[in-house]
Structure formats: structure tokens, C-alpha cells
Design a protein around this motif. Structure first.
Motif, PDB file in Angstrom:
ATOM      1  N   ILE A  12       0.474  -0.775   0.103  1.00 50.54           N
ATOM      2  CA  ILE A  12      -0.431   0.695   0.001  1.00 50.54           C
ATOM      3  C   ILE A  12       1.379   1.461  -0.032  1.00 50.54           C
ATOM      4  CG2 ILE A  12      -1.730   1.492   1.694  1.00 50.54           C
ATOM      5  CD1 ILE A  12      -2.856  -1.092   2.239  1.00 50.54           C
ATOM      6  N   ARG A  13       0.689   2.231  -1.098  1.00 49.08           N
ATOM      7  CA  ARG A  13       1.466   3.723  -1.037  1.00 49.08           C
ATOM      8  C   ARG A  13       0.642   4.613  -1.328  1.00 49.08           C
ATOM      9  NH1 ARG A  13       6.701   2.564  -3.076  1.00 49.08           N
ATOM     10  NH2 ARG A  13       6.450  -0.016  -3.878  1.00 49.08           N
ATOM     11  N   TYR A  14       0.672   5.695   0.087  1.00 45.58           N
ATOM     12  CA  TYR A  14       0.062   6.535   0.364  1.00 45.58           C
ATOM     13  C   TYR A  14       1.103   8.097  -0.835  1.00 45.58           C
ATOM     14  CZ  TYR A  14      -2.062   4.513   3.804  1.00 45.58           C
ATOM     15  OH  TYR A  14      -3.478   3.314   4.472  1.00 45.58           O
ATOM     16  N   ALA A  15       2.138   8.140  -1.274  1.00 40.96           N
ATOM     17  CA  ALA A  15       2.917   8.666  -1.992  1.00 40.96           C
ATOM     18  C   ALA A  15       4.003   7.487  -1.984  1.00 40.96           C
ATOM     19  CB  ALA A  15       4.245   8.838  -0.573  1.00 40.96           C
ATOM     20  N   ARG A  16       3.903   8.199  -3.716  1.00 41.87           N
ATOM     21  CA  ARG A  16       4.943   7.324  -4.758  1.00 41.87           C
ATOM     22  C   ARG A  16       6.069   7.062  -3.927  1.00 41.87           C
ATOM     23  NH1 ARG A  16       7.402   8.767  -9.146  1.00 41.87           N
ATOM     24  NH2 ARG A  16       7.300  11.007  -8.426  1.00 41.87           N
ATOM     25  N   ALA A  17       6.646   7.395  -3.499  1.00 41.84           N
ATOM     26  CA  ALA A  17       7.623   6.487  -3.107  1.00 41.84           C
ATOM     27  C   ALA A  17       8.190   6.033  -2.102  1.00 41.84           C
ATOM     28  CB  ALA A  17       8.942   7.194  -2.670  1.00 41.84           C
ATOM     29  N   LEU A  18       7.678   5.759  -1.108  1.00 42.33           N
ATOM     30  CA  LEU A  18       6.725   5.119   0.221  1.00 42.33           C
ATOM     31  C   LEU A  18       6.250   4.037   0.398  1.00 42.33           C
ATOM     32  CD1 LEU A  18       6.833   8.859   2.562  1.00 42.33           C
ATOM     33  CD2 LEU A  18       9.146   7.312   1.381  1.00 42.33           C
ATOM     34  N   ALA A  19       6.395   2.658   0.781  1.00 45.42           N
ATOM     35  CA  ALA A  19       5.459   1.574   0.561  1.00 45.42           C
ATOM     36  C   ALA A  19       4.944   2.316   2.492  1.00 45.42           C
ATOM     37  CB  ALA A  19       5.639   0.430   0.432  1.00 45.42           C
ATOM     38  N   ALA A  20       3.331   2.243   2.445  1.00 47.54           N
ATOM     39  CA  ALA A  20       2.941   1.871   4.345  1.00 47.54           C
ATOM     40  C   ALA A  20       2.817   1.186   4.759  1.00 47.54           C
ATOM     41  CB  ALA A  20       1.641   2.752   4.532  1.00 47.54           C
ATOM     42  N   VAL A  21       3.105  -0.556   3.166  1.00 47.95           N
ATOM     43  CA  VAL A  21       3.153  -2.108   3.888  1.00 47.95           C
ATOM     44  C   VAL A  21       3.043  -1.950   2.521  1.00 47.95           C
ATOM     45  CG1 VAL A  21       1.546  -3.888   3.942  1.00 47.95           C
ATOM     46  CG2 VAL A  21       0.543  -1.532   5.435  1.00 47.95           C
ATOM     47  N   ASP A  22       4.426  -3.008   2.849  1.00 54.58           N
ATOM     48  CA  ASP A  22       5.054  -3.626   2.496  1.00 54.58           C
ATOM     49  C   ASP A  22       5.147  -5.051   1.583  1.00 54.58           C
ATOM     50  OD1 ASP A  22       7.596  -3.634   0.176  1.00 54.58           O
ATOM     51  OD2 ASP A  22       8.713  -2.453   1.626  1.00 54.58           O
ATOM     52  N   ALA A 274       9.553   4.653   6.328  1.00 56.16           N
ATOM     53  CA  ALA A 274       9.661   3.980   5.374  1.00 56.16           C
ATOM     54  C   ALA A 274      11.353   4.288   4.402  1.00 56.16           C
ATOM     55  CB  ALA A 274       8.896   4.038   4.985  1.00 56.16           C
ATOM     56  N   ILE A 275      11.697   5.216   4.578  1.00 54.84           N
ATOM     57  CA  ILE A 275      12.469   6.295   3.961  1.00 54.84           C
ATOM     58  C   ILE A 275      13.565   4.752   4.139  1.00 54.84           C
ATOM     59  CG2 ILE A 275      14.387   7.550   3.302  1.00 54.84           C
ATOM     60  CD1 ILE A 275      11.947   9.533   3.135  1.00 54.84           C
ATOM     61  N   GLU A 276      13.963   5.264   5.104  1.00 52.36           N
ATOM     62  CA  GLU A 276      15.357   4.109   5.546  1.00 52.36           C
ATOM     63  C   GLU A 276      15.661   2.742   4.667  1.00 52.36           C
ATOM     64  OE1 GLU A 276      15.689   4.325   9.595  1.00 52.36           O
ATOM     65  OE2 GLU A 276      15.648   6.706   9.990  1.00 52.36           O
ATOM     66  N   THR A 277      14.217   2.135   4.748  1.00 54.22           N
ATOM     67  CA  THR A 277      14.125   0.516   4.301  1.00 54.22           C
ATOM     68  C   THR A 277      15.033  -0.199   3.143  1.00 54.22           C
ATOM     69  OG1 THR A 277      12.049   0.898   3.159  1.00 54.22           O
ATOM     70  CG2 THR A 277      11.886   0.540   5.064  1.00 54.22           C
ATOM     71  N   ALA A 278      15.323   1.091   2.051  1.00 60.16           N
ATOM     72  CA  ALA A 278      16.284   0.461   1.525  1.00 60.16           C
ATOM     73  C   ALA A 278      17.667   0.474   1.776  1.00 60.16           C
ATOM     74  CB  ALA A 278      15.943   0.966  -0.211  1.00 60.16           C
ATOM     75  N   PRO A 279      18.026  -0.599   1.179  1.00 58.15           N
ATOM     76  CA  PRO A 279      18.117  -1.847   0.592  1.00 58.15           C
ATOM     77  C   PRO A 279      18.027  -2.948   2.159  1.00 58.15           C
ATOM     78  CG  PRO A 279      20.441  -1.892   0.650  1.00 58.15           C
ATOM     79  CD  PRO A 279      19.561  -0.347   1.670  1.00 58.15           C
TER      80      PRO A 279
END
Ligand SMILES: Nc1ncnc2c1ncn2[C@@H]1O[C@H](COP(=O)(O)OP(=O)(O)OP(=O)(O)O)[C@@H](O)[C@H]1O
Ligand SMILES: [Mg+2]
Length: 322
Positions: A12-22, A274-279
Motif C-alpha cells: 500500500i502506498r500513499y505517496a509514490r516513493a513510500l510503502a506504508a505496507v510492503d 519508510a525511507i530507511e527501508t532500502a536496501p
């Protein structure tokens, strides 16, 4: 096959780059009870709302009793609304302040079971009030004339009105004081048992989850990091985040617990974003046990020990993880 709820790789994404649920996957058998636990903002409500068709998916699928439900239009959802219901933390989210409590409970019956006569509807409202431990007199009152505990019971009655088969409870007792929490949790446990209701129960509190659910999903920043029985998780949480989350819960082996607490000094930190999730692993920044590998490679959710899934490169090293 499992005729209950099947959530597969849901994003689920609210904003393009971030996944609230991944990429969340799990199954809930008809009549089963599954808990979902995790800190504020990790995506619990987003997942709950997506199951009810209230938030669109950016990826993955949701099936209910073998039917794919995440791409249904409004018309098709009308038929399903009777079967799938949501109980919110805040009863005001579903009880209209301008309607009496009785009228609010009758509303889904009016909308979803229009064939019921008004007498039958009234009978059903009274029966539902009794089932959640409220007196018939409450039907004539407005929400502002009832207590918090009464309102949450009324919200549960409303969710039960159409005889659903799946109840998603999004922190239904978090707004209540401890004594009321215990009462409403007992009520939900009893109703669940009597009706054979499949239940997805979201809470910050594992002790509460354990009253209702046999299994629990631990969520961190949009991902499931551990799936275990409540008993396993209470006795020995395996994922470093689960251990942090359950810090206050006593463990059976005090020695190990003392060691693990030392392990976690300084780990509380600031919740990641969520930004910190990658990689790498999303928890790496807060995890004192991280390896160099954890910063590069995201750990997959995989079986560890008996009927348990953990997303940690080091899960097999912890006590109970072999
Ligand atoms: N409608 C929305 N628009 C944009 N972002 C949203 C929206 N709803 C939720 N989010 C974001 O998605 C993430 C997950 O939110 P969600 O409400 O699902 O978390 P939660 O686990 O239910 O938290 P809490 O325990 O506080 O209820 C958060 O970062 C939140 O800010
Ligand atoms: Mg929430």
C-alpha cells in the motif's frame, strides 16, 4: 484449500516513493483468530482498511473465501459488506452523533438487509444490544449520553448486525481504561467463540491479543518481521524488534532475559521511517545485533523452529530459534 482470508504480497502506498505496507502475506482460516501487533505508524490500520476495500492496493492481492476482493467495484462490495466488518478504536468513527444508538445499529441492517421488516429490524437491534451486554434502554440514547465502554459495545453490536463472518478489530479497546479493556476483550472473545467469527485483531498489547488470538503477526515499518503463536512470542520473541516490543513482558528464563535486555540497551532509538527501508533490513538502524549483511540485504520471512516465521538473518542463533 483455506476458505478464509488470504492476503498475498500486499503493498500500500500513499505517496509514490513510500510503502506504508510492503509485501505483506498471511492467511486467516474461517473461524480463526489472528493478532497484528506493531508500533504506531507501522501500517496496521492501512492493512485493516485495505482488507475492507477502503484503501487501494499498489501491489498484491486479497482473497476472501476463494474470491479475489481487492479489485471489486462498489456494487460487488455491497454484497460483501455483510460478511466483512470493521471495529475501530474510536466508536465515534461509526456511531453518528446525530442518530440514537439504536438507529446507528439498525443502519447497516437497513442498507444491507433491506428485506427485513422494521419490526424484525427492531428485534434484531434489541437482540444485539443484549449480546454485547447493553440494556434495551440504551437504544434511545445518543452517543454523547453514553459512556466510552457502552459506546464501544454499541460499535461492536453495529459491526455484528449483519452477521459477518470476518471481523477486523482495529485497536478496539485502546481508548478504554484497563478495567473496561478487560471487559470488552472478554466480550469479544465470547462472541468470537459463540459465532465462530474469523477475527483479525490489532493491538499494541500482546497480553490482550493473547486473550483472543492463537497466532500473532509482528509488523515493523510495513513488513511482517515475525509470525508465531502468542505463547511462543510471550515465552521467547525471536526477532530483535519483537524482543524490543515485548521488553516489559517477563521471560521464563531470567538469565536470558537479562542478557537480552543488555543487548537492547540503546536500541529503543527513534522509530525508523519508510525511507530507511532500502536496501537492507528496515530494523538494522535500531538493532544492536546487526551484521554488515543486514545493512545490504533485506531478510526474507522464513521458517524458524516450530511453526514460526522470522525475518532476521540471525534468527537461528537466538535461544528458542533452533
Ligand atoms: N490517508 C493517508 N495518507 C497518507 N499517509 C497515510 C495515510 N494513512 C496512513 N498514512 C501513513 O501510512 C503509515 C502507516 O499508517 P497506519 O495508520 O496504517 O499505521 P498504524 O500502524 O495503524 O499506526 P497506529 O498504531 O498509530 O494506529 C504512516 O506512516 C502514516 O503516516
Ligand atoms: Mg492504526
Amino acid at each position: 484449500m483455506n476458505p478464509g482470508l488470504a492476503v498475498e504480497a500486499v503493498t500500500i502506498r500513499y505517496a509514490r516513493a513510500l510503502a506504508a505496507v510492503d509485501g505483506v502475506s498471511f492467511e486467516l482460516a474461517a473461524g480463526g483468530a489472528l493478532g497484528l501487533i506493531g508500533e504506531s505508524g507501522c501500517g496496521k490500520s492501512s492493512l485493516a482498511r485495505a482488507i475492507l476495500g477502503l484503501v487501494p492496493l499498489a501491489g498484491g492481492s486479497i482473497h476472501w473465501r476463494g474470491q479475489r476482493i481487492d479489485q471489486l467495484g462498489q456494487r460487488a462490495w455491497r454484497g460483501l459488506r455483510r460478511e466483512l466488518q470493521l471495529v475501530f478504536q474510536d466508536p465515534f468513527a461509526c456511531l453518528d452523533p446525530r442518530l440514537t444508538i439504536g438507529a446507528s445499529i439498525a443502519e447497516p441492517l437497513r442498507a444491507l438487509l433491506p428485506e427485513l421488516s422494521s419490526g424484525a429490524r427492531q428485534d434484531r437491534v434489541l437482540r444485539l444490544l443484549g449480546e454485547v451486554g447493553l440494556t434495551a434502554g440504551l437504544a434511545a440514547r445518543y452517543p454523547h449520553q453514553a459512556s466510552g465502554g457502552q459506546l464501544q459495545r454499541a460499535a461492536i453490536a453495529r459491526a455484528l448486525a449483519t452477521d459477518p463472518q470476518l471481523l477486523v478489530c482495529d485497536e478496539p479497546v485502546s481508548a478504554l481504561d484497563a478495567a473496561l479493556q478487560a471487559q470488552v476483550v472478554s466480550l469479544l472473545a465470547r462472541i468470537r467463540g459463540e459465532r465462530g467469527l474469523a477475527t483479525l485483531f490489532i493491538s499494541h498489547n500482546l497480553a490482550i491479543l493473547a486473550r483472543i488470538c492463537d497466532r500473532v503477526l509482528v509488523m515493523y515499518l510495513g513488513r511482517i518481521v515475525e509470525q508465531a503463536s502468542c505463547r511462543q512470542l510471550l515465552a521467547a520473541p525471536l526477532h530483535p524488534y519483537s524482543r524490543l516490543l515485548l521488553d516489559a513482558v517477563p521471560a521464563p528464563d531470567p538469565g536470558w532475559w537479562r542478557r537480552s535486555r543488555t543487548l537492547f540497551q540503546g536500541a529503543a532509538g527513534i522509530p525508523g521511517s519508510a525511507i530507511e527501508t532500502a536496501p537492507g533490513c528496515a530494523f538494522a538502524g535500531r538493532c544492536p545485533q546487526r551484521l554488515e549483511r543486514c545493512e545490504r540485504e533485506s531478510p526474507a520471512l522464513q521458517p524458524v523452529g516450530d511453526a514460526r516465521l522470522v525475518a532476521c538473518h540471525r534468527a537461528a542463533e537466538w535461544p528458542g530459534g533452533l
